[in-house]
Design an enzyme around this catalytic site. Structure first.
Site, short mmCIF file in Angstrom:
data_model
loop_
_atom_site.label_atom_id
_atom_site.label_comp_id
_atom_site.label_asym_id
_atom_site.label_seq_id
_atom_site.Cartn_x
_atom_site.Cartn_y
_atom_site.Cartn_z
N ASP A 223 0.87 -1.17 0.00
CA ASP A 223 0.00 0.00 0.00
C ASP A 223 0.92 1.23 0.00
O ASP A 223 2.12 1.11 0.22
CB ASP A 223 -0.92 -0.03 1.23
C1 GLC Z 1 -4.27 4.42 -0.07
C2 GLC Z 1 -5.16 3.22 0.14
C3 GLC Z 1 -5.20 2.30 -1.05
C4 GLC Z 1 -5.05 3.11 -2.31
C5 GLC Z 1 -3.63 3.66 -2.31
C6 GLC Z 1 -3.39 4.58 -3.50
O1 GLC Z 1 -3.65 4.80 1.10
O2 GLC Z 1 -4.97 2.45 1.32
O3 GLC Z 1 -6.46 1.60 -1.01
O4 GLC Z 1 -5.25 2.30 -3.46
O5 GLC Z 1 -3.30 4.32 -1.11
O6 GLC Z 1 -4.15 5.75 -3.36
#
Ligand code: GLC
Length: 653
Positions: A223
């Site tokens: 993430d």
């Molecule tokens: C965010 C989220 C994830 C998302 C990523 C990109 O913090 O946890 O679901 O796809 O970062 O924005």
């Protein structure tokens, strides 16, 4: 393979596994194809540099209903369709991978991202995730099944360790992934949190389970900024850290030079990134847009229409043409989604509810009291409410990523507006435009009807107007138990501090807890809920009959009939649960293992036939480290909701 690892230097391989920027893989200035990823589950969220505002801005797109509303439809063909429409949005914007779906189990009602997730039940979450992935990927766009795993709260999400026992981890918090992986997502996104003391962006044991046991052969991405130790992540077999961050390269190069990291470990990850780049490049050639913008909006409206849940109705709904209607609320343009990485900027003007209702109820006088019925209520607006036949109150709450709700009640202003309107009009209809469960105790017994519209997306008003006017009957059903108060939810009573969340509720998540309290522990007072899992009213009624159960090879075939006893067409979602009264281990009282939704004409009867794979009856044995399907008797329960069991039978396997 077009791209061979041997064509890249060590430095280049490290650049491959640390990304080019926020949304792209490293392409070495055009030497490689550049794979582009983008959010999100409820609509495409791509960016551009806004010269006027001098900042990064979001490109408007089709705003679909939340994942909760989608799952509440109990109609997996809508998940597939939503995936197809989102694939077209991606193709038009040159996005290769959609960072979706989110399938995390809704363990805590306070979780700020529950609107992005499908259910408290891992089986339902997995099935909807699987169909969504199929819809996207059959149009040659990739997905990122997220967030792996046991990421069930936003509070301290980067630092908090979900302390989960092995069996619960398998039967609840990775079971959703086990089912969704049947659709072979190109990527999985590991989550921010820690599980049993090891950060998920470096959790080799759970990555090994994902790959070796659950059969995942795609790429694992972190993430965003979930990686806190780059060498540990590569050694933990993460494939790519997202997004690019300065310092990552240097940290990995230093780890290699001091011998903490081997070239083989770097190669393993880099080869997976090259595989993904090549996959995106080859699939791109096969892409073609198959839907119009209008088709996408009508798909969004269909999801909302089938996913909106009628929680309470004393008969005030549907509203007959000619009835005068007052609409009060702050949500002029309707709250169409929650906040955070999944938020979509709507691509076209949101049609207003009063306008849409007027079209369906041409003889009705409809007065929209936008912003006028506030806490200090204007006398004029209350007089309008008082003299109307029906008063509709739109109550909203914006849930958001990175924040858990401190209460599951509405904001006091919203509650007060409802109470003030209800005092003036006994035919008050509350429409909840909220991300997740609401404690409705303050007004439930003072209003005539309550609709849970969730975040119904860009066409939510159109769906609401059809339901309010009786053009269609509501058919959504809850995929999360609505407790009377938050404390009734067992998970809220488990120990939690800033670093640890003890999942001592174990398997007893959602209806599994309330059932057990009621039927096994005989704690009826603890088992009370406001609205049970699977609850949802219709404008008609349904009679279930003729249950027949057949054990075939690896499946149990569950057949029965449902009659629509009302005077309008409506759809009915029937749930199939299994129960193992005699078992070698403790089992929750019953567990969802199938469902089917059928549209049934007034007075008509439809035949339902649900095939339940025996593997769905298994429990995970930590004694033998494998899934076990016990022989013996199983009760099969067919329910209109978890608490409204209509048919029950027994099979022996
Ligand atoms: C965010 C989220 C994830 C998302 C990523 C990109 O913090 O946890 O679901 O796809 O970062 O924005």
């Amino acid at each position: 393979m077009k791209y061979k690892l041997s064509d890249f230097t060590l430095d280049e391989k490290i650049k491959l596994i640390t990304a080019k920027n926020g949304w792209e893989t490293e392409d070495f200035d055009g030497r490689l194809y550049k794979a582009v990823v983008s959010d999100g589950p409820l609509g495409l969220r791509t960016h551009f540099w806004n010269e006027e505002k001098n900042c990064r801005d979001t490109i408007p797109a089709v705003a679909f209903p939340s994942a909760t509303v989608l799952a509440q439809s109990f109609n997996t063909s809508l998940a597939y369709k939503m995936g197809e429409m989102l694939a077209d949005e991606c193709i038009e914007r040159d996005v290769d991978i959609l960072l979706a779906p989110g399938v995390n189990v809704k363990r805590l009602p306070h979780c700020g991202r529950n609107f992005e997730y499908m259910s408290e039940d891992p089986y339902l979450s997995g099935i909807f995730g699987r169909e969504y992935i199929k819809g996207v990927q059959e149009h040659h766009i990739g997905t990122s099944l997220k967030h792996y795993c046991a990421n069930n709260q936003e509070y301290q999400r980067h630092w908090q360790s979900s302390e989960v026992d092995e069996r619960t981890l398998r039967e609840i918090y990775t079971y959703n992934f086990k089912i969704a992986l049947e659709a072979k997502p190109w990527t999985v996104m590991s989550s921010y949190n820690i599980v049993n003391g090891v950060r998920m962006s470096e959790h080799k044991k759970l990555y090994d389970m994902l790959r070796d046991e659950l059969g995942f052969d795609g790429l694992i991405m972190s993430d965003w900024d979930a990686v806190k130790n780059h060498a540990a992540s590569v050694k933990g077999t993460l494939d790519i850290r997202m997004p690019y961050r300065s310092g990552a390269f240097e940290e990995l190069k230093a780890a290699y030079e001091c011998g903490e990291l081997t070239e083989a470990e770097i190669d393993r990850a880099a080869s997976k990134v090259l595989w993904l780049i090549e996959k995106c490049e080859s699939e791109k050639a096969l892409r073609k847009v198959s839907s119009s913008l209008d088709e996408r909006y009508s798909a969004a409206e269909k999801v909302a229409e089938e996913g909106i849940v009628l929680l309470k109705n004393n008969g005030v709904l549907p509203i007959a043409d000619g009835k005068s209607i007052a609409i009060a609320g702050r949500a002029v343009d309707m709250n169409i989604s929650g906040d955070g990485s999944s938020r979509v900027v709507p691509g076209r003007e949101i049609k207003k509810l009063d306008t849409l209702l007027s079209a369906l109820l041409p003889s009705s006088e409809i007065c929209a009291l936008w912003h006028e019925v506030r806490y200090e209520n204007t006398v004029k607006s209350l007089e309008t409410v008082n003299r109307s036949d029906v008063a509709i109150v739109l109550a909203e709450q914006i849930d958001e990523e990175n924040t858990d709700r401190f209460s599951i009640r509405l904001d006091p202003m919203e509650e007060q507006r409802i109470l003030d309107v209800a005092k003036q009009n006994k035919n008050t209809v509350v429409v909840l435009l909220c991300g997740s469960v609401i404690d409705v105790s303050a007004f439930e017994d003072k209003v005539a009807a309550i609709i849970y519209a969730g975040y119904p997306g860009a066409e939510g008003n159109a769906a609401l107007a059809k339901i309010l006017s009786g053009t269609v009957s509501p058919s959504g059903k809850l995929t999360e138990t609505w407790p009377i108060t938050a404390e009734d939810c067992l998970a809220t009573r488990c120990y939690r501090d800033s670093m640890h969340s003890i999942y001592s509720d174990g398997l007893l998540v959602g209806y599994r807890w309330y059932d057990t309290a009621k039927h096994i522990m005989d704690k009826a007072d603890e088992a009370r809920v406001r609205y049970p899992f699977g609850h949802g009213l219709s404008y008609t009624g349904f009679e279930y009959s003729g249950l027949s159960l057949t054990v075939e090879d690896d499946n149990i075939k569950v057949e029965f009939d449902v009659k629509n006893t009302g005077n309008m067409t409506s759809s009915e979602s029937a749930q199939i649960y299994f129960r193992k009264p005699i078992s070698a281990v403790f089992r929750p009282y019953k567990e969802l293992c199938g469902f089917e939704k059928e549209k049934i004409g007034a007075g008509e009867t439809k035949h339902y036939s649900v095939t339940v794979p025996k593997e769905y009856l298994a429990y995970y044995s930590t004694a033998f480290d494998k899934w076990v399907i016990e022989n013996g008797d199983y009760n099969i329960l067919v329910g209109a909701s978890a608490e409204d069991i209509r048919l029950e039978g027994r099979v022996t396997i």
